[in-house]
Each structure stands twice: as C-alpha cells, then as structure tokens.
Design a protein around this motif. Structure first.
Motif, PDB file in Angstrom:
ATOM      1  N   TYR A  59       0.827  -1.205   0.000  1.00  0.00           N
ATOM      2  CA  TYR A  59       0.000   0.000   0.000  1.00  0.00           C
ATOM      3  C   TYR A  59       0.863   1.258   0.000  1.00  0.00           C
ATOM      4  O   TYR A  59       0.557   2.230  -0.685  1.00  0.00           O
ATOM      5  N   LEU A  60       1.941   1.214   0.770  1.00  0.00           N
ATOM      6  CA  LEU A  60       2.837   2.371   0.797  1.00  0.00           C
ATOM      7  C   LEU A  60       3.543   2.553  -0.548  1.00  0.00           C
ATOM      8  O   LEU A  60       3.800   3.679  -0.973  1.00  0.00           O
ATOM      9  N   TYR A  61       3.850   1.459  -1.219  1.00  0.00           N
ATOM     10  CA  TYR A  61       4.487   1.554  -2.530  1.00  0.00           C
ATOM     11  C   TYR A  61       3.536   2.197  -3.544  1.00  0.00           C
ATOM     12  O   TYR A  61       3.945   3.058  -4.325  1.00  0.00           O
ATOM     13  N   THR A  62       2.274   1.785  -3.531  1.00  0.00           N
ATOM     14  CA  THR A  62       1.326   2.389  -4.475  1.00  0.00           C
ATOM     15  C   THR A  62       1.118   3.868  -4.172  1.00  0.00           C
ATOM     16  O   THR A  62       0.911   4.661  -5.082  1.00  0.00           O
ATOM     17  N   TRP A  63       1.178   4.231  -2.900  1.00  0.00           N
ATOM     18  CA  TRP A  63       1.084   5.650  -2.549  1.00  0.00           C
ATOM     19  C   TRP A  63       2.292   6.412  -3.084  1.00  0.00           C
ATOM     20  O   TRP A  63       2.151   7.514  -3.607  1.00  0.00           O
ATOM     21  N   SER A  64       3.476   5.827  -2.974  1.00  0.00           N
ATOM     22  CA  SER A  64       4.684   6.536  -3.398  1.00  0.00           C
ATOM     23  C   SER A  64       4.734   6.739  -4.911  1.00  0.00           C
ATOM     24  O   SER A  64       5.389   7.664  -5.388  1.00  0.00           O
ATOM     25  N   ILE A  65       4.055   5.899  -5.659  1.00  0.00           N
ATOM     26  CA  ILE A  65       4.034   6.066  -7.117  1.00  0.00           C
ATOM     27  C   ILE A  65       3.231   7.304  -7.502  1.00  0.00           C
ATOM     28  O   ILE A  65       3.604   8.050  -8.411  1.00  0.00           O
ATOM     29  N   ASP A  66       2.157   7.568  -6.775  1.00  0.00           N
ATOM     30  CA  ASP A  66       1.247   8.658  -7.147  1.00  0.00           C
ATOM     31  C   ASP A  66       1.269   9.786  -6.121  1.00  0.00           C
ATOM     32  O   ASP A  66       0.267  10.452  -5.895  1.00  0.00           O
ATOM     33  N   VAL A  67       2.407  10.025  -5.518  1.00  0.00           N
ATOM     34  CA  VAL A  67       2.497  10.987  -4.427  1.00  0.00           C
ATOM     35  C   VAL A  67       2.224  12.421  -4.886  1.00  0.00           C
ATOM     36  O   VAL A  67       1.659  13.224  -4.153  1.00  0.00           O
ATOM     37  N   ASN A  69       0.126  13.469  -7.227  1.00  0.00           N
ATOM     38  CA  ASN A  69      -1.282  13.706  -7.569  1.00  0.00           C
ATOM     39  C   ASN A  69      -2.217  13.714  -6.361  1.00  0.00           C
ATOM     40  O   ASN A  69      -3.295  14.309  -6.430  1.00  0.00           O
ATOM     41  N   ILE A  70      -1.840  13.077  -5.273  1.00  0.00           N
ATOM     42  CA  ILE A  70      -2.774  12.993  -4.145  1.00  0.00           C
ATOM     43  C   ILE A  70      -2.657  14.174  -3.199  1.00  0.00           C
ATOM     44  O   ILE A  70      -3.568  14.416  -2.420  1.00  0.00           O
ATOM     45  N   GLY A  71      -1.583  14.890  -3.244  1.00  0.00           N
ATOM     46  CA  GLY A  71      -1.445  16.126  -2.467  1.00  0.00           C
ATOM     47  C   GLY A  71      -1.292  15.904  -0.979  1.00  0.00           C
ATOM     48  O   GLY A  71      -0.916  14.836  -0.510  1.00  0.00           O
ATOM     49  N   TRP A  72      -1.616  16.962  -0.222  1.00  0.00           N
ATOM     50  CA  TRP A  72      -1.434  16.936   1.223  1.00  0.00           C
ATOM     51  C   TRP A  72      -2.432  16.028   1.925  1.00  0.00           C
ATOM     52  O   TRP A  72      -2.125  15.449   2.962  1.00  0.00           O
ATOM     53  N   ILE A  73      -3.611  15.901   1.385  1.00  0.00           N
ATOM     54  CA  ILE A  73      -4.603  15.009   2.003  1.00  0.00           C
ATOM     55  C   ILE A  73      -4.102  13.572   1.978  1.00  0.00           C
ATOM     56  O   ILE A  73      -4.175  12.856   2.977  1.00  0.00           O
ATOM     57  N   GLY A  74      -3.567  13.164   0.845  1.00  0.00           N
ATOM     58  CA  GLY A  74      -2.996  11.825   0.741  1.00  0.00           C
ATOM     59  C   GLY A  74      -1.796  11.645   1.654  1.00  0.00           C
ATOM     60  O   GLY A  74      -1.586  10.568   2.218  1.00  0.00           O
ATOM     61  N   PHE A  75      -1.002  12.707   1.801  1.00  0.00           N
ATOM     62  CA  PHE A  75       0.157  12.638   2.694  1.00  0.00           C
ATOM     63  C   PHE A  75      -0.284  12.392   4.137  1.00  0.00           C
ATOM     64  O   PHE A  75       0.271  11.534   4.825  1.00  0.00           O
ATOM     65  N   PHE A  76      -1.281  13.131   4.592  1.00  0.00           N
ATOM     66  CA  PHE A  76      -1.755  12.951   5.968  1.00  0.00           C
ATOM     67  C   PHE A  76      -2.439  11.603   6.156  1.00  0.00           C
ATOM     68  O   PHE A  76      -2.372  11.016   7.236  1.00  0.00           O
ATOM     69  N   GLU A  77      -3.086  11.099   5.131  1.00  0.00           N
ATOM     70  CA  GLU A  77      -3.668   9.767   5.215  1.00  0.00           C
ATOM     71  C   GLU A  77      -2.592   8.706   5.377  1.00  0.00           C
ATOM     72  O   GLU A  77      -2.746   7.766   6.166  1.00  0.00           O
ATOM     73  N   VAL A  78      -1.497   8.853   4.645  1.00  0.00           N
ATOM     74  CA  VAL A  78      -0.408   7.879   4.751  1.00  0.00           C
ATOM     75  C   VAL A  78       0.292   8.006   6.096  1.00  0.00           C
ATOM     76  O   VAL A  78       0.684   6.994   6.692  1.00  0.00           O
ATOM     77  N   VAL A  79       0.445   9.222   6.599  1.00  0.00           N
ATOM     78  CA  VAL A  79       1.036   9.395   7.926  1.00  0.00           C
ATOM     79  C   VAL A  79       0.160   8.710   8.975  1.00  0.00           C
ATOM     80  O   VAL A  79       0.665   8.014   9.871  1.00  0.00           O
TER      81      VAL A  79
END
Length: 111
Positions: A59-67, A69-79
């Motif tokens: 899941y973290l790898y798929t997030w890092s591929i599209d980092v 496009n997802i912006g700060w909301i995606g960053f806080f979700e991953v944190v």
C-alpha cells in the motif's frame, strides 16, 4: 463455468489406480518415515505478521508512485496509516508476541 471445467477434467482425465500414484512425491525424492511434524505456534504467528506487514508495504508503494497527484490530504492519510501500523507493532511488542524465550518458572536459589 467452474462446474463445467471440473466435470470436463474428470470426464477427459485418466483414471488409473496404482500403488505408486498414491504416495507423496516431492522434488524427485520419495519420502519415508513420519511426515507429521509439529511446529510451535510462534512460527505461524511470525509468518502471519510478516504477510500482514508485507501487504501494508505494498500500500505504501502504491502511494509513493502517485504521491504528486494525491497532495497533502494523501500525505496525511499515509502518515495516519503508518501511525496505525506503528501502534499495532507496539501492541504486539507489549503483548510479547515476539518473545521466543520462555519465562523461567519456579523458584530460583542464589548461592
């Protein structure tokens, strides 16, 4: 469809019965002796935890591929996601799941 495929395999397959067909065979070596081995539950638990945390890394790898496009909301979700993983790991450590050495029981004498 599945029933049709299973029925077709049964219908078209060979139906031979022999003594050598019913013995276990692995990697060209015929097994002998007792094959029922008892493993401690800690090995199973460790493998399950490995699979769980390995899937989380996907899941973290798929997030890092599209980092981008997802912006700060995606960053806080991953944190938050990593924080939950960390909490679950701390819980497992607190429950002493990874402790492989059994506790000593009984009284001890110091001379």
């Amino acid at each position: 469809m599945c029933f049709l495929m299973l029925f077709g395999g049964w219908l078209l397959g060979q139906r031979t019965v022999s003594r050598s067909k019913n013995i276990p065979f692995e990697s060209g070596v015929i097994s002998y002796g007792n094959i029922n081995l008892n493993f401690a539950i800690k090995f199973y638990l460790l493998s399950i935890f490995f699979v769980i945390f390995d899937i989380e890394s996907l899941y973290l790898y798929t997030w890092s591929i599209d980092v981008r496009n997802i912006g700060w909301i995606g960053f806080f979700e991953v944190v938050f996601f990593v924080f939950l993983l960390f909490l679950s790991l701390m819980y497992l450590i607190q429950e002493k799941v990874f402790q492989w050495v059994p506790k000593k029981s009984g009284c001890t004498f110091n001379f």
